[in-house]
Write an enzyme that holds these catalytic residues in place. Sequence first.
Site, PDB file in Angstrom:
ATOM      1  N   HIS A 122     -11.834   9.808   7.207  1.00  0.00           N
ATOM      2  CA  HIS A 122     -11.562   8.342   7.013  1.00  0.00           C
ATOM      3  C   HIS A 122     -10.881   7.938   8.864  1.00  0.00           C
ATOM      4  O   HIS A 122     -11.196   6.747   8.753  1.00  0.00           O
ATOM      5  CB  HIS A 122     -10.526   7.985   6.528  1.00  0.00           C
ATOM      6  N   ARG A 182      -1.123   8.583   9.906  1.00  0.00           N
ATOM      7  CA  ARG A 182      -1.288   7.084   9.889  1.00  0.00           C
ATOM      8  C   ARG A 182      -1.132   6.769   8.461  1.00  0.00           C
ATOM      9  O   ARG A 182      -1.215   6.609   7.627  1.00  0.00           O
ATOM     10  CB  ARG A 182      -2.754   6.192  10.716  1.00  0.00           C
ATOM     11  N   GLU A 218       1.268  -1.112  -0.250  1.00  0.00           N
ATOM     12  CA  GLU A 218      -0.254  -0.281  -0.169  1.00  0.00           C
ATOM     13  C   GLU A 218       0.037   1.542   0.033  1.00  0.00           C
ATOM     14  O   GLU A 218       2.194   0.952  -0.265  1.00  0.00           O
ATOM     15  CB  GLU A 218      -1.299   0.425   1.236  1.00  0.00           C
ATOM     16  N   HIS A 233      -9.789  10.144   3.206  1.00  0.00           N
ATOM     17  CA  HIS A 233      -9.356   9.835   2.467  1.00  0.00           C
ATOM     18  C   HIS A 233      -9.459   9.920   1.338  1.00  0.00           C
ATOM     19  O   HIS A 233     -10.378  10.925   1.096  1.00  0.00           O
ATOM     20  CB  HIS A 233     -10.258   7.823   2.671  1.00  0.00           C
ATOM     21  N   ARG A 254      -1.903  10.528   0.796  1.00  0.00           N
ATOM     22  CA  ARG A 254      -3.195  11.137   0.961  1.00  0.00           C
ATOM     23  C   ARG A 254      -3.825  11.721   0.776  1.00  0.00           C
ATOM     24  O   ARG A 254      -4.922  12.576   0.407  1.00  0.00           O
ATOM     25  CB  ARG A 254      -4.253   9.900   2.101  1.00  0.00           C
TER      26      ARG A 254
HETATM   27  C1  FAD Z   1     -13.932   1.762   5.733  1.00  0.00           C
HETATM   28  C2  FAD Z   1     -12.803   1.233   6.394  1.00  0.00           C
HETATM   29  C3  FAD Z   1     -11.585   0.882   5.883  1.00  0.00           C
HETATM   30  C4  FAD Z   1     -10.681   0.676   6.502  1.00  0.00           C
HETATM   31  N1  FAD Z   1      -9.458  -0.740   6.372  1.00  0.00           N
HETATM   32  C5  FAD Z   1      -8.835  -0.155   7.324  1.00  0.00           C
HETATM   33  C6  FAD Z   1      -7.688  -1.243   7.225  1.00  0.00           C
HETATM   34  O1  FAD Z   1      -7.696  -1.993   6.142  1.00  0.00           O
HETATM   35  N2  FAD Z   1      -6.254  -1.471   7.675  1.00  0.00           N
HETATM   36  C7  FAD Z   1      -6.358  -0.748   8.585  1.00  0.00           C
HETATM   37  O2  FAD Z   1      -5.420  -0.705  10.161  1.00  0.00           O
HETATM   38  N3  FAD Z   1      -7.537   0.343   9.232  1.00  0.00           N
HETATM   39  C8  FAD Z   1      -8.668   0.659   8.301  1.00  0.00           C
HETATM   40  N4  FAD Z   1      -9.475   1.419   8.539  1.00  0.00           N
HETATM   41  C9  FAD Z   1      -9.629   1.692  10.381  1.00  0.00           C
HETATM   42  C10 FAD Z   1      -9.895   0.698  11.155  1.00  0.00           C
HETATM   43  O3  FAD Z   1     -10.849   0.000  10.767  1.00  0.00           O
HETATM   44  C11 FAD Z   1      -9.943   1.583  12.555  1.00  0.00           C
HETATM   45  O4  FAD Z   1      -8.681   2.184  12.829  1.00  0.00           O
HETATM   46  C12 FAD Z   1      -9.982  -0.100  13.509  1.00  0.00           C
HETATM   47  O5  FAD Z   1     -10.992  -0.892  12.959  1.00  0.00           O
HETATM   48  C13 FAD Z   1     -10.654   1.345  14.784  1.00  0.00           C
HETATM   49  O6  FAD Z   1     -10.786  -0.600  15.986  1.00  0.00           O
HETATM   50  P1  FAD Z   1     -11.451   0.404  17.166  1.00  0.00           P
HETATM   51  O7  FAD Z   1     -11.420  -1.199  18.140  1.00  0.00           O
HETATM   52  O8  FAD Z   1     -10.517   1.277  18.126  1.00  0.00           O
HETATM   53  O9  FAD Z   1     -12.913   1.199  17.320  1.00  0.00           O
HETATM   54  P2  FAD Z   1     -14.156   0.338  16.372  1.00  0.00           P
HETATM   55  O10 FAD Z   1     -13.879  -0.823  15.760  1.00  0.00           O
HETATM   56  O11 FAD Z   1     -14.293   1.409  15.986  1.00  0.00           O
HETATM   57  O12 FAD Z   1     -15.107   0.275  17.816  1.00  0.00           O
HETATM   58  C14 FAD Z   1     -16.139   1.022  18.054  1.00  0.00           C
HETATM   59  C15 FAD Z   1     -16.996   0.571  19.174  1.00  0.00           C
HETATM   60  O13 FAD Z   1     -17.086   1.320  20.443  1.00  0.00           O
HETATM   61  C16 FAD Z   1     -18.220   0.801  20.839  1.00  0.00           C
HETATM   62  N5  FAD Z   1     -18.707   2.111  20.912  1.00  0.00           N
HETATM   63  C17 FAD Z   1     -18.644   3.445  20.986  1.00  0.00           C
HETATM   64  N6  FAD Z   1     -19.205   4.586  21.463  1.00  0.00           N
HETATM   65  C18 FAD Z   1     -19.833   4.220  22.609  1.00  0.00           C
HETATM   66  C19 FAD Z   1     -20.891   3.999  23.707  1.00  0.00           C
HETATM   67  N7  FAD Z   1     -21.052   5.452  23.343  1.00  0.00           N
HETATM   68  N8  FAD Z   1     -21.170   3.772  24.472  1.00  0.00           N
HETATM   69  C20 FAD Z   1     -21.251   2.004  24.235  1.00  0.00           C
HETATM   70  N9  FAD Z   1     -20.210   1.509  23.355  1.00  0.00           N
HETATM   71  C21 FAD Z   1     -19.730   2.526  22.481  1.00  0.00           C
HETATM   72  C22 FAD Z   1     -19.194   0.635  18.919  1.00  0.00           C
HETATM   73  O14 FAD Z   1     -20.397  -0.187  19.123  1.00  0.00           O
HETATM   74  C23 FAD Z   1     -17.963  -0.757  18.929  1.00  0.00           C
HETATM   75  O15 FAD Z   1     -18.389  -1.733  19.226  1.00  0.00           O
HETATM   76  C24 FAD Z   1     -10.556   1.347   7.945  1.00  0.00           C
HETATM   77  C25 FAD Z   1     -11.884   2.345   8.361  1.00  0.00           C
HETATM   78  C26 FAD Z   1     -12.861   2.436   7.913  1.00  0.00           C
HETATM   79  C27 FAD Z   1     -14.328   2.830   8.254  1.00  0.00           C
END
Ligand code: FAD
Length: 499
Positions: free
Chosen positions: A345, A380, A120, A236, A286
């Site tokens: 993003h 990032r 990438e 993005h 980006r």
């Molecule tokens: C379309 C897209 C493509 C991506 N592609 C990539 C990739 O290829 N590689 C990569 O490394 N990253 C990628 N990313 C970024 C990556 O997916 C995220 O940064 C990462 O998954 C975040 O994980 P997390 O566990 O921190 O949060 P999340 O997976 O966002 O989980 C958040 C959790 O918190 C909970 N929550 C939020 N607020 C509250 C509240 N007030 N009360 C209770 N629960 C709450 C939600 O319900 C959820 O369960 C991408 C993101 C997107 C949107």
Amino acid sequence: MRTPPDFIVCPRSDVLVIGAGAAGLSVALAAAPRTVRVLSLAEPARDGASTWAQGGIAAALGKQDSPALHAADTLAAGQYLNQPEAVARLTAAAASVIDWLQTLGAHFDRRDDVLLLGREAAHGQARIVHAHGDATGAEVMRALGAASRAAAHIELAPARCVIALAQDALARVIGAWAWNGQALELWPARAIVLASGGYAALYRYTTNPTASDGSGVALALAAGAQLADLEFVQFHPTALAPRDAVRSGQLPLLTEALRGAGATLIDAHGARFMLAEHALAELAPRDVVARAIAARRLADTQVYLDARVAVGAEFPQRFPTVFAACMQAGIDPRVQPIPVTPAAHYCMGGVRTDAQARSTLDGLYAVGEAAASGVHGANRLASNSLLEGLAFGRELGLTLAATLPQEGGVTQPCPRHFAPLPAPLRVALADMLWAQAGLARSEYGLALAAAQIGHWLEPMDATASGADLLRFAAAAVAAMRARRHSIGAHWRSDAQQAA
Ligand SMILES: Cc1cc2nc3c(=O)[nH]c(=O)nc-3n(C[C@H](O)[C@H](O)[C@H](O)COP(=O)(O)OP(=O)(O)OC[C@H]3O[C@@H](n4cnc5c(N)ncnc54)[C@H](O)[C@@H]3O)c2cc1C
């Protein structure tokens, strides 16, 4: 006669995790045999950003690669504003994270039984582990979700919106207050982990689901935790532009790998404009690509990603997720160029954490996109965020399995009541942040944004949970005003912005 309590006290756990994405479930699984409860807005894999991740997970597994080379690319992408020690820990942990996921049952793409490694933008090596072509997040969440449901020490509690952190008289975090749709619940625990994702969904155009609205980080701010790097938001360049210009909300992401495969960016006349913008053309950083597209859209020129020659008939096999999203929008990317817009993003900023994922408040930890751990600096590197949530989440879980923080005192009353921002106000906030605090910023525009948020807050009940979100947006705008050279966004003169 005793009056019934106006909230439900849930059983105490060793660890309470807020968020069931990749970061939250990694903490939960690794914290065994501690008792862990996981609160989330919806079922795991149904709401957070993790499920949407397409490209993959960065890991230096190639013969020519090493964690040090991966770290060097991470630092360069982050404009050297990263914490080098955090970066070294992250890249060193990557190989074991991939092993761990595979032992949990995740299947990554292979050829002749060897993991396929994609490449990438801004990575000097092919080091992206992926699943089902462009559905890595869904596969990771399938495996983590299944393992969590099967784990005896974990209790998943979906359909909970956390509205405040529970604190004792010394401001120690000792639990969380959640709204279950009918009643307020108090969830006490020894260690509280915020894994609630980022705030990209606060913007009008975003690739993120609505759960990524920053409400988790807002909880930490309200409780008095320090936040950091809020000005660093990654846009993005290529999300599928909505047909209806008025619509906002989550837009399908058109993965960078499409441009990596040779897809080009063209304007309404079919001209390839990136050739004149940067030596790397479509594969420029980006922020450069995103600004070039945004400038044309501002001038009312539609911009398209053209994969007809580079990918063509192979589209459904090579990019099944993107293909399905395009077809759903009525565009056949094999034979039609795809309309694109930049979209918010990823958020580098969040709750300031140290090397042990501790926030500045006793008892509160943060991991994943909710945390500002210092690994990403100003920008990032692609595919480092799933890795961050998995690696640092797992590390924190193991630490908590070994040592829990001291027991806190008695909880103070809940400082909030459940009252989310009304929908029209959310839309107005999203539009304003997009216009004034997005890809192009100025002191004039940010001052306008700050004043508007203040104006919205004035008549609001300060104890409404939605007010926390506005106060968080105000903090982000203030951080943007303080750091004028914010990378990823272009600082414009007041005259330019007013025009
Ligand atoms: C379309 C897209 C493509 C991506 N592609 C990539 C990739 O290829 N590689 C990569 O490394 N990253 C990628 N990313 C970024 C990556 O997916 C995220 O940064 C990462 O998954 C975040 O994980 P997390 O566990 O921190 O949060 P999340 O997976 O966002 O989980 C958040 C959790 O918190 C909970 N929550 C939020 N607020 C509250 C509240 N007030 N009360 C209770 N629960 C709450 C939600 O319900 C959820 O369960 C991408 C993101 C997107 C949107």
